[in-house]
Design a protein around this motif. Sequence first.
Motif, PDB file in Angstrom:
ATOM      1  N   GLN A   1       6.991  12.094 -15.920  1.00 51.96           N
ATOM      2  CA  GLN A   1       6.315  10.817 -16.083  1.00 51.96           C
ATOM      3  C   GLN A   1       6.655   9.912 -14.909  1.00 51.96           C
ATOM      4  O   GLN A   1       7.683  10.076 -14.259  1.00 51.96           O
ATOM      5  N   SER A   2       5.798   8.926 -14.655  1.00 54.20           N
ATOM      6  CA  SER A   2       6.113   7.896 -13.673  1.00 54.20           C
ATOM      7  C   SER A   2       7.332   7.120 -14.146  1.00 54.20           C
ATOM      8  O   SER A   2       7.667   7.126 -15.333  1.00 54.20           O
TER       9      SER A   2
ATOM     10  N   LYS B   1       6.672   4.730 -17.067  1.00 51.02           N
ATOM     11  CA  LYS B   1       6.435   5.390 -18.355  1.00 51.02           C
ATOM     12  C   LYS B   1       7.731   5.954 -18.931  1.00 51.02           C
ATOM     13  O   LYS B   1       8.054   5.722 -20.110  1.00 51.02           O
ATOM     14  N   VAL B   2       8.490   6.700 -18.133  1.00 49.11           N
ATOM     15  CA  VAL B   2       9.710   7.321 -18.646  1.00 49.11           C
ATOM     16  C   VAL B   2      10.770   6.270 -18.947  1.00 49.11           C
ATOM     17  O   VAL B   2      11.595   6.446 -19.850  1.00 49.11           O
TER      18      VAL B   2
ATOM     19  N   ASN C   1      13.053  10.278  -9.888  1.00 49.47           N
ATOM     20  CA  ASN C   1      11.831  10.886  -9.364  1.00 49.47           C
ATOM     21  C   ASN C   1      11.961  11.159  -7.867  1.00 49.47           C
ATOM     22  O   ASN C   1      11.564  12.226  -7.373  1.00 49.47           O
TER      23      ASN C   1
ATOM     24  N   ASN D   1       1.916  13.652 -13.229  1.00 46.06           N
ATOM     25  CA  ASN D   1       2.433  12.683 -14.206  1.00 46.06           C
ATOM     26  C   ASN D   1       1.340  12.338 -15.214  1.00 46.06           C
ATOM     27  O   ASN D   1       0.310  13.015 -15.281  1.00 46.06           O
ATOM     28  N   GLU D   2       1.560  11.275 -15.991  1.00 44.66           N
ATOM     29  CA  GLU D   2       0.641  10.941 -17.078  1.00 44.66           C
ATOM     30  C   GLU D   2      -0.775  10.631 -16.595  1.00 44.66           C
ATOM     31  O   GLU D   2      -1.733  10.657 -17.383  1.00 44.66           O
ATOM     32  N   ASN D   3      -0.937  10.366 -15.307  1.00 44.21           N
ATOM     33  CA  ASN D   3      -2.261  10.022 -14.790  1.00 44.21           C
ATOM     34  C   ASN D   3      -3.189  11.228 -14.658  1.00 44.21           C
ATOM     35  O   ASN D   3      -4.411  11.067 -14.618  1.00 44.21           O
TER      36      ASN D   3
ATOM     37  N   GLN E   1      -2.151  14.523 -16.271  1.00 43.41           N
ATOM     38  CA  GLN E   1      -1.818  15.551 -17.260  1.00 43.41           C
ATOM     39  C   GLN E   1      -2.828  15.515 -18.406  1.00 43.41           C
ATOM     40  O   GLN E   1      -3.077  14.456 -18.981  1.00 43.41           O
TER      41      GLN E   1
ATOM     42  N   ARG F   1      -0.238  20.141 -21.968  1.00 41.28           N
ATOM     43  CA  ARG F   1      -0.192  19.414 -20.697  1.00 41.28           C
ATOM     44  C   ARG F   1       0.517  20.222 -19.613  1.00 41.28           C
ATOM     45  O   ARG F   1       0.049  20.302 -18.469  1.00 41.28           O
TER      46      ARG F   1
ATOM     47  N   VAL G   1       8.724  14.540 -21.197  1.00 37.23           N
ATOM     48  CA  VAL G   1       7.759  13.508 -20.797  1.00 37.23           C
ATOM     49  C   VAL G   1       6.893  13.088 -21.967  1.00 37.23           C
ATOM     50  O   VAL G   1       6.855  13.733 -22.974  1.00 37.23           O
TER      51      VAL G   1
END
Length: 232
Positions: free
Chosen positions: A18-19, A22-23, A44, A62-64, A66, A74, A232
């Motif tokens: 995760q970014s 987010k994490v 990171n 990352n979440e953007n 996945q 994911r 994540v």
Amino acid sequence: MNLIMDYSSTTAILLFAQSEKKVSALKPIAFSSKQNVLLWKKMNDHSIKISQHTKLPYFISNENDQLGATFGERITHSIETVFAKGFDKVIVIGNDCIELKAHHLLQAERDLRRNDLVIGSDYSGGAYLIGVTKLKFNAELFKSIPWQTKSVFTALQTLYRKQSIAYLPYLNDCNNAFDFKQATQKLSFSDSFRKILLSFLSNFVVQIDFETRLYSSDYHAFNFNKGSPFNV
């Protein structure tokens, strides 16, 4: 998901994490929200830096980008995306292993030349690194692994029981302040990354020390249920 380095190789590294924003919301480690975001940015950055040192091509997911409703969906989608770019082998890492170094990644790359799976296990039944080959990758079964539990390592071994597996040394992953304290103690005193981490963790280390002594004196046990790899 973009190719970061343009080298001719059949193996790529996938940073699946995760970014930091987010994490940080999921893992409050440092003593303030701002410091916590900076801490995870350093984590990171550490994963990116050691990937760069290998000279292997690497991708960041990352979440953007996945896709999938579950962790298994994911991570499987991200691996398949790298395979679709023409790579035959993928080494997956997260952002929560302080002790992970470039030489571990290079060892995984060498091991994947002769094996179908490479596992770097953590001490809680998860994995800080998973290397897979396209030839033996079963997406549907990979999705069904009980991710983010203490059964990941065993499940991977079971899934690849008929294939060849290589193992990297056990390392600590970090999902809470106690994990960070344990992991930083294993780094060299001259390690600049250790000094940076301790600057973020100083207040929490004092608190955890106190809580550990208090808990141990009352119950004579201190059991942590740490998450799985790539949490994540």
